[in-house]
Scaffold this motif. Structure first.
Motif, mmCIF file in Angstrom:
data_model
loop_
_atom_site.group_PDB
_atom_site.id
_atom_site.type_symbol
_atom_site.label_atom_id
_atom_site.label_comp_id
_atom_site.label_asym_id
_atom_site.label_seq_id
_atom_site.Cartn_x
_atom_site.Cartn_y
_atom_site.Cartn_z
ATOM 1 N N CYS A 143 81.907 55.030 -14.731
ATOM 2 C CA CYS A 143 81.405 54.397 -15.959
ATOM 3 C C CYS A 143 81.848 52.719 -15.703
ATOM 4 N N GLU A 174 75.373 59.553 -15.471
ATOM 5 C CA GLU A 174 75.882 58.418 -16.204
ATOM 6 C C GLU A 174 77.084 58.940 -17.131
ATOM 7 N N CYS A 176 80.626 60.248 -18.355
ATOM 8 C CA CYS A 176 81.866 60.254 -17.823
ATOM 9 C C CYS A 176 82.219 61.694 -17.376
ATOM 10 N N GLY A 178 85.572 62.599 -17.273
ATOM 11 C CA GLY A 178 86.592 62.921 -18.203
ATOM 12 C C GLY A 178 87.963 62.459 -17.475
ATOM 13 N N PHE A 179 87.860 61.484 -16.409
ATOM 14 C CA PHE A 179 89.350 61.244 -15.857
ATOM 15 C C PHE A 179 90.058 60.224 -16.900
ATOM 16 N N GLY A 180 89.380 59.048 -16.932
ATOM 17 C CA GLY A 180 89.507 57.972 -17.876
ATOM 18 C C GLY A 180 91.114 57.397 -17.812
ATOM 19 N N SER A 191 89.975 66.739 -21.059
ATOM 20 C CA SER A 191 89.576 65.906 -19.723
ATOM 21 C C SER A 191 88.753 67.315 -18.736
ATOM 22 N N MET A 194 85.354 68.174 -19.827
ATOM 23 C CA MET A 194 84.591 67.406 -19.337
ATOM 24 C C MET A 194 84.233 67.405 -17.883
ATOM 25 N N ASP A 197 82.173 70.526 -17.038
ATOM 26 C CA ASP A 197 80.921 70.105 -17.355
ATOM 27 C C ASP A 197 80.295 69.238 -16.180
#
Lengths: 264, 479
Positions: A143, A174, A176, A178-180, A191, A194, A197
């Protein structure tokens, strides 16, 4: 290319330093191939994102000052991460909006700070690499690199020149993973959902290799694929571009490096 | 509605295991983004319009008092009334007084997020009135005694089987064996039931997408036509809107309208865009006898001049919600109040306090997708970060997390110590994970390893290896 070799400071990133040094060496090789003199300022620690994104402005500024001190004398600063490069490029100046002198230094540094692959392509004009990798790869757009620095076509352009590799586009590339950063610790349930998925999309491509340009996302996705027993090799794109994928097993694996063909 | 934002984590756990909800969210995940992309690809000036929209709203917010006063003057000139409400209580009382003044029993409502914000239905019922939601999604969740989970698609968390269930439970006068498995059948039934309500209503309440200062008009954007029936059939049309909905001119409203539906549903324009200016005039064939606008502040004026002012540009298109991977994982109810997703994560703490809603601005990966699709270019991640700063300053974030962060920062600010620690950690963890290349369990990393493995370090840190390499080279040179 410029007549004299530019002095490039490598910002190693804390995750590469700690978890995946081969990415750092791949970055050094790629930068040297692109005609740069590479130095690694020894006092670097982290870009400060964990503090910044947690609202700890005082510590973020202290860390940013140290990075500015250590890196500002180079022609360029390059990081094998869109997230850390984006932090320095986009956010450092914002931290010092009330301190004109520091603001100027932060902006000066930010303007010369680049993500590795976009630096190779956009600044150094690299159009191809000498590398070989047997496999079908898919690519996840991390991201920060994508939205803060416009890293999208550059890795794809260079991957096209890798012998033996075919690239299969990832639907939702594109979105995310889910790390963040601290998000994955603070909200592990979301997380995990995400990244589930994301890896389902990766598996559905049928690719045998997953590439991206940021260690955070890579560790997250590799960890999920590994937990689910999916035999997909996960690598930082620099390892493939530098022809160093045969030097180390994929992330989260002790299996021998895939995609390697001995050419000796 | 009573906020449950403080219970976000528990809400999330429930949402993630709710298979029906997950099925409903799957349907939404692919639809909206694709439609938006197609709609904006047909409008080359979309980005230029975004800049114009931002400029219009920024100008309005800088002169909000002037435009609100102009709006009030022009509403009066057209024969309507503007009522100012600082709090939900004041707004509810104004609505009740107006309803009582015409001896109203049934009140129809077009979709209005402000009415959710002030919990109007519950209040009116308590006062003996019958509020009837007429937007299909709102109607369904009213029957289910639920709050909306999305700002433009309030019942997006439901699947059609749940709608059938709600209708059969409420429409008990209809034949029990009628077919209700298809969306069309469900829509037809809602239409037939609601039609009666439209005629019974004494007061019609709608929201407003825009308030136009120069004409004193209010604008609603709908796709069902229910808003028009709500505002034209009853004796009284009552508009509920928040202060920041005002724009200077008709031209400004139409500029922003070009962004709204494209960003929201991927339509070029919504099916109905209705402008209301005052009550019915002599000679008009229809329209209400009275026209009232209730302007709610509820904390918004407090955002002016702060780092959250840009949030007041929001036009409630829901593009950020539709594209947010966190929202599409947990749905809107998890956010615990009226406004979900990224826009809610900024707005909710502003309106009900960061003590209640502090989780929301934290529950973002800062992936930036929300900002990239926002037609009004609202820097949503930046403002969520501002909330995190406020929380941090006031020691509101969870203690273990703060200590961990402080410890990490202590090392990050001391390169020599950091080096020692990093080198040691890399070697130790590298050795521990050498056999499999990963950890399936690790003390203190349970959050991570609960759902995925943690890749093991390769061994010696990069810096350690690099130092050894450069020293070697130096020695070679010296020799």
């Amino acid at each position: 290319m410029a007549p004299s070799k530019p002095r490039v400071a490598l910002f190693v990133t804390c995750l590469v330093d700690l978890f995946r040094p081969t990415v750092g060496f791949a970055a050094v090789k790629l930068l040297e191939d692109a005609g740069c003199i590479v130095e690694v300022p020894p006092t670097q620690t982290c870009c400060g994102q964990p503090a910044y994104n947690s609202g700890d402005r005082a510590d973020t500024k202290a860390i940013a000052r140290a990075v500015i001190d250590a890196f500002e004398d180079y022609d360029y600063v390059v990081a094998p991460s869109g997230s850390c490069a984006g932090m320095i490029h986009e956010h450092y100046a914002r931290l010092f909006e009330d301190e004109p002198a520091m603001f100027q230094r932060a902006q000066h540094l930010g303007n010369r700070t680049h993500e590795l692959v976009s630096f190779l392509v956009d600044v150094r004009g690299m159009t191809a690499v000498h590398a070989h990798y047997d496999g079908v790869a898919t690519y996840h757009d991390s991201c920060s690199g994508l939205r803060e620095l416009g890293v999208k076509q550059q890795p794809r352009a260079l991957l096209k020149s890798v012998e033996g590799l075919s690239l299969k586009e990832l639907p939702g590339a594109e979105i995310c993973c889910g790390f963040g950063g601290t998000f994955c610790i603070k909200y592990p349930d979301i997380s995990n959902r995400m990244v589930g998925d994301k890896t389902a999309d990766v598996v559905a491509t049928g690719a045998d290799t997953l590439l991206a340009g940021d260690m955070g996302c890579l560790m997250n996705m590799a960890g999920k694929l590994s937990r689910d027993g999916q035999p997909i090799a996960v690598r930082h794109v620099a390892e493939v571009l530098a022809d160093m994928a045969h030097d180390a097993p994929p992330i989260a694996s002790n299996q021998p490096a895939s995609g390697h063909q001995d050419r000796h | 509605m009573q906020p449950t934002s403080h219970a976000f984590k528990a809400n999330v756990r429930e949402a993630l295991v709710d298979t029906t909800l997950q099925r409903a969210l799957d349907n939404m995940r692919t639809g909206f983004p694709a439609k938006r992309l197609l709609a904006i690809s047909r409008l080359p000036e979309f980005d230029a319009l975004r800049d114009q929209g931002r400029a219009i709203k920024n100008h309005t917010l800088e002169n909000l008092d002037f435009y609100l006063e102009t709006f009030e003057r022009n509403v009066s000139r057209a024969g309507g009334h503007v009522h100012w409400a600082r709090t939900p209580e004041e707004a509810r009382q104004i609505v009740l007084d107006i309803c009582r003044s015409v001896d109203a029993k049934t009140v129809t409502k077009g979709k209005s997020m402000i009415s959710e914000e002030i919990e109007l239905n519950e209040f009116l019922e308590h006062q003996g009135l019958v509020p009837v939601e007429t937007d299909l999604g709102e109607y369904i969740i009213q029957l289910r005694h639920e709050a909306p989970s999305h700002i433009i698609a309030p019942a997006i968390h439901l699947v059609k089987e749940q709608v059938e269930e709600a209708f059969r439970a409420s429409h008990t006068d209809l034949p029990p064996d009628r077919p209700l498995s298809e969306p069309r059948e469900l829509t037809d039934e809602a239409r037939a039931v609601l039609r009666r309500r439209f005629h019974e209503a004494d007061v019609g309440i709608t929201g407003a997408n825009f308030l136009i200062a120069e004409t004193g008009s209010t604008v609603i954007v709908t796709n069902e036509g229910n808003g028009d029936l709500t505002q034209t059939l009853p004796k009284v049309h009552l508009v509920l809107a928040s202060l920041e909905k005002v724009v200077p001119t008709l031209e400004d409203a139409t500029t922003i309208l070009r962004l709204l539906a494209r960003s929201a549903t991927g339509q070029e324009f919504s099916s109905y865009t209705t402008f209301s200016t005052g009550p019915r005039r002599p000679g008009d064939l229809d329209g209400p006898e009275q026209f009232h606008v209730v302007l709610l502040d509820n904390g918004r004026s407090g955002m002016l001049g702060t780092e959250f002012q840009d949030m007041l540009r929001c036009i409630r298109c829901s593009a950020c919600i539709n594209h947010c991977p966190v929202y599409s994982s947990v749905g809107g109810h998890a956010y615990g109040w009226v406004y979900p997703g990224p826009m809610g994560s900024v707005l909710t703490p502003s309106l009900i306090g960061v003590e209640e809603a502090g989780n929301l601005p934290n529950a973002s990966t800062f992936c930036g997708k929300c900002e990239s699709v926002c037609p009004m270019r609202i820097p949503l991640p930046k403002m969520m970060r501002h909330w995190r700063e406020r929380e941090f300053e006031r020691n509101l974030s969870p203690a273990p997390f703060r200590w961990g962060l402080k410890l990490w920062a202590y090392f990050a600010k001391r390169p020599k110590l950091y080096r020692l620690g990093a080198n040691l950690a890399a070697r130790t963890l590298g050795r521990m994970g050498r056999d499999s290349g990963r950890f399936s369990r690790l003390p203190l990393a349970g959050g991570w390893t609960g759902g995925r493995d943690l890749p093991a370090p390769q061994g010696k840190s990069f810096m350690e290896q690099w130092q050894a390499r450069t020293e070697q080279a130096r020695r070679r040179e010296a020799a």
